[in-house]
Write an enzyme that holds these catalytic residues in place. Sequence first.
Site, short mmCIF file in Angstrom:
data_model
loop_
_atom_site.label_atom_id
_atom_site.label_comp_id
_atom_site.label_asym_id
_atom_site.label_seq_id
_atom_site.Cartn_x
_atom_site.Cartn_y
_atom_site.Cartn_z
N LYS A 87 0.84 -1.20 0.00
CA LYS A 87 0.00 0.00 0.00
C LYS A 87 0.88 1.26 0.00
CE LYS A 87 -3.67 2.11 2.77
NZ LYS A 87 -4.67 1.90 3.82
N GLU A 145 10.63 -4.52 4.62
CA GLU A 145 10.74 -5.93 4.22
C GLU A 145 10.40 -6.09 2.73
OE1 GLU A 145 9.12 -4.74 6.82
OE2 GLU A 145 9.05 -6.15 8.49
N GLY A 158 -5.04 -2.27 5.07
CA GLY A 158 -4.23 -3.41 4.61
C GLY A 158 -4.89 -4.75 4.86
N ARG A 159 -5.38 -4.94 6.07
CA ARG A 159 -5.96 -6.25 6.43
C ARG A 159 -7.35 -6.46 5.84
NH1 ARG A 159 -5.16 -2.75 10.32
NH2 ARG A 159 -6.78 -2.02 11.71
N GLU A 207 -5.23 -7.09 14.90
CA GLU A 207 -4.75 -5.77 14.51
C GLU A 207 -5.90 -4.74 14.59
OE1 GLU A 207 -1.60 -5.88 11.47
OE2 GLU A 207 -2.70 -4.24 10.53
N HIS A 233 -5.14 -33.81 17.89
CA HIS A 233 -4.07 -34.69 18.39
C HIS A 233 -2.99 -33.87 19.08
CE1 HIS A 233 -5.70 -38.14 16.15
NE2 HIS A 233 -6.19 -37.15 15.42
N LYS A 256 7.47 -0.65 12.05
CA LYS A 256 8.10 -0.33 10.76
C LYS A 256 9.29 0.61 10.95
CE LYS A 256 4.19 -1.15 7.77
NZ LYS A 256 3.40 -0.75 6.62
C1 G6Q Z 1 -2.66 -3.98 7.79
C2 G6Q Z 1 -1.44 -3.40 8.28
C3 G6Q Z 1 -0.17 -4.08 7.85
C4 G6Q Z 1 0.25 -3.74 6.42
C5 G6Q Z 1 1.68 -4.19 6.20
C6 G6Q Z 1 2.18 -3.94 4.81
O1 G6Q Z 1 -3.76 -3.55 8.04
O2 G6Q Z 1 -1.42 -2.05 8.07
O3 G6Q Z 1 -0.22 -5.46 8.01
O4 G6Q Z 1 -0.60 -4.34 5.51
O5 G6Q Z 1 2.51 -3.58 7.14
O6 G6Q Z 1 2.08 -2.59 4.49
P1 G6Q Z 1 2.26 -2.12 3.00
O7 G6Q Z 1 1.17 -2.71 2.19
O8 G6Q Z 1 2.20 -0.61 3.05
O9 G6Q Z 1 3.61 -2.61 2.55
#
Ligand code: G6Q
Length: 540
Positions: free
Chosen positions: A206, A212, A267-268, A353, A384, A504
């Site tokens: 996003k 990462e 994001g989620r 989250e 199990h 981050k």
């Molecule tokens: C989701 C969070 C988080 C995010 C990641 C990746 O709701 O904000 O999990 O999706 O940190 O972020 P980017 O898409 O900006 O790389």
Amino acid sequence: MTRIVDTAEWQELAHHYEQLRDTHLRDLFAAQPDRGESMCLEAGDLYLDYSKNRLTADTIRLLVALARRAGVEQLRDAMFAGEKINITEHRAVLHVALRAPRGEQITVDGQDVVPQVHEVLDRMGDFARRVRSGAWTGHTGQRIRNVINIGIGGSDLGPRMAYEALRDFSDRSMTFRFVSNVDGTDFWEATRNLDPAETLFIVASKTFTTLETMTNARTARQWTLAALGDDAAIAKHFVAVSTNEAEVAKFGIDTVNMFEFWDWVGGRYSYDSAIGLSLMLAIGPDGFAEMLAGFHRMDQHFRTAPIEQNLPMILGLIGVWYNNFFGAETVAILPYNQYLARLTDYLQQLDMESDGKSVTRDGEPVAWQTGPIIWGQPGTNGQHAYYQLIHQGTKLIPCDFIGFCQPRHQVGDHHNVLMANLFAQPQALAFGKTAEEVRAEGVPDFQVPHRTFAGNHPTNTILVPELSPDTLGQLIALYEHKVFTQGAIWNINSFDQWGVELGKKLALDIVPELDATTDPALDHDSSTNALIRRYRRLRG
Ligand code: G6Q
């Protein structure tokens, strides 16, 4: 504003809890012969049996009153109306617009966003068709056979989960992989046996600044260029999914090959946006559209059904009952379907989250419990392993069991064996086994206490006709709206994630301090300093 715990509705529930806390499910079932048929709800293709919960019709009535008092319906309507209910980021929360059919209207700042959504979906569809048919080739003219999604968190868990869930609907001649961890092993393993000339990377982020993802994306570019040796190859082997056009261009991906989404998609909550491009490449645009229709069906139910019949709201309220009155700290989500191996991971982020917050929407510390810990794995494997603690441990763990009536593959009598387990576990958890019953089985006296099961462990059972893009969409929307309902009751902002933002930034200061060619003056706490020194020494 009156705190939720100070309302008459909450107080009544607290009083009701005192009356009901020691009642056993055995007695609730004995007192109400039709309990199994009456305490259930249907929405779309999903059937929820909530009869094996420690509650009565009165409990539901009181919980519904609490939801009304907390303004769950008003907040829901504000979300659908495009109001900026993510108050800390001053953003609308409109994942529901991602699955709105063409022609529906949802406005943000006076602008209808549904046409933009469909414009991107159309571009994605066009791209997916070209890749899947072989019309889009790699730099050397070879067909794309491998797709690697590079992303993390919300830009990884959704498409990865849904790809696993729907792989039986995917083009099996193609390989799909997901790289998220900055541990180089993740990239190395994902690419070790692939040909760069046949590999397409989707850089999904996003912000397009996540450490990462950008580290993995740079490595992917080097890996591609090392084999194909020409900058022009990037345009054929890299596409981006982002809200940040400037950063995409800066990275070197032509923005013609960028699929956009918007700041009103969290994001989620984003895998049904362009973040799901890898999934669309796997299952095709029609399968993707079918999934969106499933989401939309549940959205409509959530938007229009009265609270008493509103499946996500009732599921959320039952969760509040255990979280805030019984003091349960966790919820186990247990899909009896191997294709849903990653469902709980995905729901863990969605829930933890969103509702892992400790101040109210007005910034006051909460004086009540908020989001639970979500965990679990597909059945029957967990039976199990950790089910022992659910059956006989000292903790109260409400569980959601999710099962499908039709298997994807008829393999002997496996499906009936699987489903027999799904029916048997909630039964055993609810009713247990008394000492008398154990003794009657001829168990020696010294073993009786060990082989007695107290029961009274609450469960929901969700039954679905079959796993498909459509029903997966319904299921995910169900949990999205459940989480929404709970956040509304707890009066927290379910749509920001400052803890993730912190993460981050934290490592950024330390990265240069690990560089072997420098001798940094470390000024962290003594523990962190000592750990970094030891790491530097052992790394050499
Ligand atoms: C989701 C969070 C988080 C995010 C990641 C990746 O709701 O904000 O999990 O999706 O940190 O972020 P980017 O898409 O900006 O790389």
